[in-house]
Design a protein around this motif. Structure first.
Motif, PDB file in Angstrom:
ATOM      1  N   ALA A   1       0.828  -1.201   0.000  1.00 40.74           N
ATOM      2  CA  ALA A   1       0.000   0.000   0.000  1.00 40.74           C
ATOM      3  C   ALA A   1       0.863   1.251   0.000  1.00 40.74           C
ATOM      4  CB  ALA A   1      -0.920   0.004   1.218  1.00 40.74           C
ATOM      5  N   LEU A   2       0.525   2.190  -0.929  1.00 45.97           N
ATOM      6  CA  LEU A   2       1.214   3.472  -1.053  1.00 45.97           C
ATOM      7  C   LEU A   2       2.711   3.303  -1.300  1.00 45.97           C
ATOM      8  CD1 LEU A   2      -0.652   5.575   1.665  1.00 45.97           C
ATOM      9  CD2 LEU A   2      -0.886   5.737  -0.812  1.00 45.97           C
ATOM     10  N   HIS A   3       3.117   2.215  -1.983  1.00 40.39           N
ATOM     11  CA  HIS A   3       4.495   2.004  -2.389  1.00 40.39           C
ATOM     12  C   HIS A   3       4.533   1.801  -3.906  1.00 40.39           C
ATOM     13  CE1 HIS A   3       5.015   1.113   1.924  1.00 40.39           C
ATOM     14  NE2 HIS A   3       6.294   1.386   1.728  1.00 40.39           N
ATOM     15  N   LEU A   4       5.642   2.229  -4.513  1.00 43.02           N
ATOM     16  CA  LEU A   4       5.775   2.050  -5.958  1.00 43.02           C
ATOM     17  C   LEU A   4       5.807   0.581  -6.340  1.00 43.02           C
ATOM     18  CD1 LEU A   4       8.395   4.830  -6.853  1.00 43.02           C
ATOM     19  CD2 LEU A   4       5.937   4.830  -7.323  1.00 43.02           C
ATOM     20  N   SER A   5       6.157  -0.284  -5.389  1.00 44.71           N
ATOM     21  CA  SER A   5       6.185  -1.719  -5.674  1.00 44.71           C
ATOM     22  C   SER A   5       4.798  -2.254  -6.037  1.00 44.71           C
ATOM     23  CB  SER A   5       6.736  -2.486  -4.468  1.00 44.71           C
ATOM     24  OG  SER A   5       5.931  -2.266  -3.319  1.00 44.71           O
ATOM     25  N   LEU A   6       3.744  -1.530  -5.642  1.00 47.89           N
ATOM     26  CA  LEU A   6       2.394  -1.944  -6.020  1.00 47.89           C
ATOM     27  C   LEU A   6       2.247  -1.951  -7.537  1.00 47.89           C
ATOM     28  CD1 LEU A   6      -0.569  -2.632  -5.375  1.00 47.89           C
ATOM     29  CD2 LEU A   6      -1.013  -0.168  -5.203  1.00 47.89           C
ATOM     30  N   ILE A   7       2.797  -0.923  -8.195  1.00 54.53           N
ATOM     31  CA  ILE A   7       2.715  -0.860  -9.657  1.00 54.53           C
ATOM     32  C   ILE A   7       3.495  -2.018 -10.279  1.00 54.53           C
ATOM     33  CG2 ILE A   7       3.205   0.543 -11.693  1.00 54.53           C
ATOM     34  CD1 ILE A   7       0.954   1.608  -9.947  1.00 54.53           C
ATOM     35  N   GLY A   8       4.664  -2.341  -9.694  1.00 54.28           N
ATOM     36  CA  GLY A   8       5.444  -3.464 -10.205  1.00 54.28           C
ATOM     37  C   GLY A   8       4.685  -4.769 -10.104  1.00 54.28           C
ATOM     38  N   HIS A   9       3.964  -4.938  -9.003  1.00 58.06           N
ATOM     39  CA  HIS A   9       3.145  -6.136  -8.835  1.00 58.06           C
ATOM     40  C   HIS A   9       2.032  -6.178  -9.882  1.00 58.06           C
ATOM     41  CE1 HIS A   9       0.848  -9.287  -6.736  1.00 58.06           C
ATOM     42  NE2 HIS A   9      -0.216  -8.548  -6.975  1.00 58.06           N
TER      43      HIS A   9
ATOM     44  N   MET B   1      -3.480   8.202   5.205  1.00 60.13           N
ATOM     45  CA  MET B   1      -2.395   7.486   5.866  1.00 60.13           C
ATOM     46  C   MET B   1      -2.702   7.218   7.331  1.00 60.13           C
ATOM     47  SD  MET B   1       0.007   6.747   3.726  1.00 60.13           S
ATOM     48  CE  MET B   1       1.406   6.458   4.811  1.00 60.13           C
ATOM     49  N   LYS B   2      -3.626   7.975   7.905  1.00 56.98           N
ATOM     50  CA  LYS B   2      -3.945   7.833   9.322  1.00 56.98           C
ATOM     51  C   LYS B   2      -5.097   6.862   9.581  1.00 56.98           C
ATOM     52  CE  LYS B   2      -2.332  12.479  10.533  1.00 56.98           C
ATOM     53  NZ  LYS B   2      -2.707  13.808  11.093  1.00 56.98           N
ATOM     54  N   THR B   3      -5.629   6.263   8.527  1.00 52.44           N
ATOM     55  CA  THR B   3      -6.746   5.338   8.686  1.00 52.44           C
ATOM     56  C   THR B   3      -6.524   4.120   7.806  1.00 52.44           C
ATOM     57  OG1 THR B   3      -9.165   5.170   8.618  1.00 52.44           O
ATOM     58  CG2 THR B   3      -8.102   6.425   6.861  1.00 52.44           C
ATOM     59  N   ARG B   4      -7.492   3.196   7.828  1.00 56.67           N
ATOM     60  CA  ARG B   4      -7.379   1.976   7.040  1.00 56.67           C
ATOM     61  C   ARG B   4      -8.745   1.591   6.478  1.00 56.67           C
ATOM     62  NH1 ARG B   4      -2.842  -0.918   7.676  1.00 56.67           N
ATOM     63  NH2 ARG B   4      -3.896  -2.848   7.065  1.00 56.67           N
ATOM     64  N   GLY B   5      -8.764   0.584   5.609  1.00 56.12           N
ATOM     65  CA  GLY B   5     -10.014   0.063   5.100  1.00 56.12           C
ATOM     66  C   GLY B   5     -10.762   1.043   4.218  1.00 56.12           C
ATOM     67  N   ASN B   6     -12.080   1.031   4.325  1.00 52.83           N
ATOM     68  CA  ASN B   6     -12.915   1.860   3.464  1.00 52.83           C
ATOM     69  C   ASN B   6     -12.706   3.363   3.653  1.00 52.83           C
ATOM     70  OD1 ASN B   6     -14.037  -0.219   2.024  1.00 52.83           O
ATOM     71  ND2 ASN B   6     -15.898  -0.348   3.249  1.00 52.83           N
ATOM     72  N   PRO B   7     -12.483   3.861   4.882  1.00 52.30           N
ATOM     73  CA  PRO B   7     -12.186   5.298   5.005  1.00 52.30           C
ATOM     74  C   PRO B   7     -10.954   5.711   4.201  1.00 52.30           C
ATOM     75  CG  PRO B   7     -12.805   4.418   7.132  1.00 52.30           C
ATOM     76  CD  PRO B   7     -12.661   3.244   6.208  1.00 52.30           C
ATOM     77  N   ARG B   8      -9.895   4.878   4.250  1.00 49.19           N
ATOM     78  CA  ARG B   8      -8.705   5.177   3.442  1.00 49.19           C
ATOM     79  C   ARG B   8      -9.045   5.123   1.962  1.00 49.19           C
ATOM     80  NH1 ARG B   8      -2.993   1.984   3.968  1.00 49.19           N
ATOM     81  NH2 ARG B   8      -2.793   3.411   5.749  1.00 49.19           N
ATOM     82  N   ALA B   9      -9.813   4.102   1.563  1.00 50.27           N
ATOM     83  CA  ALA B   9     -10.186   3.956   0.156  1.00 50.27           C
ATOM     84  C   ALA B   9     -10.978   5.162  -0.331  1.00 50.27           C
ATOM     85  CB  ALA B   9     -10.996   2.674  -0.030  1.00 50.27           C
TER      86      ALA B   9
ATOM     87  N   LEU C   1      -2.780   6.870  -7.265  1.00 48.81           N
ATOM     88  CA  LEU C   1      -3.705   7.036  -6.150  1.00 48.81           C
ATOM     89  C   LEU C   1      -4.915   6.109  -6.287  1.00 48.81           C
ATOM     90  CD1 LEU C   1      -3.632  10.930  -5.783  1.00 48.81           C
ATOM     91  CD2 LEU C   1      -2.743   9.265  -4.140  1.00 48.81           C
ATOM     92  N   LEU C   2      -5.394   5.940  -7.514  1.00 48.39           N
ATOM     93  CA  LEU C   2      -6.548   5.067  -7.728  1.00 48.39           C
ATOM     94  C   LEU C   2      -6.216   3.617  -7.411  1.00 48.39           C
ATOM     95  CD1 LEU C   2      -9.420   4.546  -8.650  1.00 48.39           C
ATOM     96  CD2 LEU C   2      -8.601   4.478 -11.011  1.00 48.39           C
ATOM     97  N   GLN C   3      -5.037   3.148  -7.824  1.00 46.31           N
ATOM     98  CA  GLN C   3      -4.662   1.766  -7.526  1.00 46.31           C
ATOM     99  C   GLN C   3      -4.619   1.525  -6.017  1.00 46.31           C
ATOM    100  OE1 GLN C   3      -4.800  -0.040 -10.251  1.00 46.31           O
ATOM    101  NE2 GLN C   3      -5.004   1.963 -11.218  1.00 46.31           N
ATOM    102  N   ASN C   4      -4.092   2.507  -5.277  1.00 52.17           N
ATOM    103  CA  ASN C   4      -4.030   2.377  -3.829  1.00 52.17           C
ATOM    104  C   ASN C   4      -5.420   2.452  -3.198  1.00 52.17           C
ATOM    105  OD1 ASN C   4      -1.077   2.398  -2.615  1.00 52.17           O
ATOM    106  ND2 ASN C   4      -1.043   3.657  -4.457  1.00 52.17           N
ATOM    107  N   ALA C   5      -6.297   3.252  -3.782  1.00 52.45           N
ATOM    108  CA  ALA C   5      -7.672   3.322  -3.281  1.00 52.45           C
ATOM    109  C   ALA C   5      -8.370   1.992  -3.476  1.00 52.45           C
ATOM    110  CB  ALA C   5      -8.433   4.435  -3.997  1.00 52.45           C
TER     111      ALA C   5
ATOM    112  N   GLY D   1      -9.734  -0.687  -0.025  1.00 49.57           N
ATOM    113  CA  GLY D   1     -11.091  -0.983   0.412  1.00 49.57           C
ATOM    114  C   GLY D   1     -11.977  -1.435  -0.724  1.00 49.57           C
ATOM    115  N   THR D   2     -13.274  -1.428  -0.473  1.00 49.37           N
ATOM    116  CA  THR D   2     -14.238  -1.927  -1.452  1.00 49.37           C
ATOM    117  C   THR D   2     -14.550  -0.887  -2.522  1.00 49.37           C
ATOM    118  OG1 THR D   2     -16.142  -1.144  -0.191  1.00 49.37           O
ATOM    119  CG2 THR D   2     -15.292  -3.335   0.354  1.00 49.37           C
ATOM    120  N   LEU D   3     -15.095  -1.379  -3.627  1.00 54.50           N
ATOM    121  CA  LEU D   3     -15.494  -0.489  -4.710  1.00 54.50           C
ATOM    122  C   LEU D   3     -16.620   0.444  -4.273  1.00 54.50           C
ATOM    123  CD1 LEU D   3     -14.657  -0.125  -7.703  1.00 54.50           C
ATOM    124  CD2 LEU D   3     -16.624  -1.517  -8.315  1.00 54.50           C
ATOM    125  N   VAL D   4     -17.419   0.003  -3.306  1.00 51.00           N
ATOM    126  CA  VAL D   4     -18.503   0.847  -2.790  1.00 51.00           C
ATOM    127  C   VAL D   4     -17.951   2.111  -2.160  1.00 51.00           C
ATOM    128  CG1 VAL D   4     -20.430   0.948  -1.160  1.00 51.00           C
ATOM    129  CG2 VAL D   4     -19.972  -1.157  -2.407  1.00 51.00           C
TER     130      VAL D   4
END
Length: 292
Positions: A33-41, A152-160, A212-216, A220-223
């Motif tokens: 999450a929030l790392h460039l390695s996400l794009i590599g994956h 960065m201060k939250t997780r799950g759907n609020p972060r999404a 940012l969209l990939q990390n969103a 969390g969920t698409l909802v």
């Protein structure tokens, strides 16, 4: 009519890309999450690459739409991307579209029609004049920083949701920069386009919004993501159209039906995002349809 037609084509491409990217992002571990390695994956996922291909098609169509129409007309049309994509997905995999999807499609469609009729956007210039971009970019940067810090201060759907809104702001900025660049192409030709900072800023903003969209989608969920992405893109784009390009909207008592339109679109997006067609559970939906 040309701008509307290409805006619809953009919405169809973007909607399909969003669902494909969501399916790929679900497989990414939380540690990325929030790392460039996400794009590599994601680059190793064929589904994600197919989504990126559709993003490129959408970018070309969007450029044509913005070059031929106001941003406050073009961008709000993109709210149809999710309902159109889900209906197409149901047709392709040959399943009965759930009643909730039809309700969501109706809400988004009526909301878009009501909003466009009430606001009656139009006018404005083809490009931004003077140093108007300076305060706009500063305020956009502050807004984006606040959203990312909150995420960065939250997780799950609020972060999404927060990252989804940040991505929406990035896509809106990309559209505004793209329109300005295309306006310079119309005024002074290819040389003016290739030497304009807006062209290269468009690419940078687009890559940032995609990240940012990939990390969103991964958070969390698409909802949680889709309503913020859809409404955020439309509303922020209208704001850019009014403040940067001098486009005009109806105000006064027209604000009431405009607010109703926003509410309808939000409710429709939430209902659509809950569908198995949007979440990637189409196989489960097909099995339940056969049992029924």
């Amino acid at each position: 009519m040309i701008s509307v037609m290409f805006a619809i084509l953009t919405a169809l491409s973007n909607g399909a890309a969003s669902v494909l990217q969501r399916r790929a992002a679900l497989a990414a571990p939380d540690t990325k999450a929030l790392h460039l390695s996400l794009i590599g994956h994601l680059l190793r996922q064929k589904v994600w690459l197919a989504g990126i291909g559709l993003v490129i098609v959408a970018a070309v169509c969007q450029a044509v739409a913005l070059a031929t129409g106001p941003i406050s007309v073009v961008q709000p049309i993109f709210v149809i991307e999710l309902p159109a994509t889900l209906l197409l997905a149901g047709f392709v995999i040959r399943v009965r579209v759930p009643g909730g999807v039809w309700s969501g499609v109706a809400a988004v469609t009526v909301g878009l029609a009501l909003g466009m009729t009430s606001a009656a956007p139009g006018g404005g210039s083809a490009s931004v004049r003077g140093a108007v971009w300076v305060p706009a970019l500063i305020l956009t940067g502050i807004f984006e920083a606040a959203l990312i810090t909150g995420a960065m201060k939250t997780r799950g759907n609020p972060r999404a949701a927060l990252l989804g809104l940040a991505a929406a702001c990035g896509y809106s900025l990309t559209a505004a920069l793209m329109k300005d660049a295309m306006g310079r192409l119309g005024d002074n030709g290819v040389t003016a386009l290739m030497t304009s900072w807006q062209l290269y800023a468009t690419a940078a903003a687009g890559v940032g919004a995609l990240f940012l969209l990939q990390n969103a989608l991964q958070a969390g969920t698409l909802v949680a993501v889709q309503p913020m992405l859809t409404l955020g893109d439309a509303l922020i784009s209208v704001l850019y159209g009014v403040t940067l390009f001098g486009e005009e909207l109806r105000t006064g008592w027209w604000l009431l039906p405009e607010l109703v339109a926003i509410a309808l679109i939000a409710l429709g997006c939430i209902e659509l995002s809950r569908s198995p067609l949007a979440s990637g559970n189409a196989v489960r939906l097909r099995r339940s349809t056969r049992v029924a």
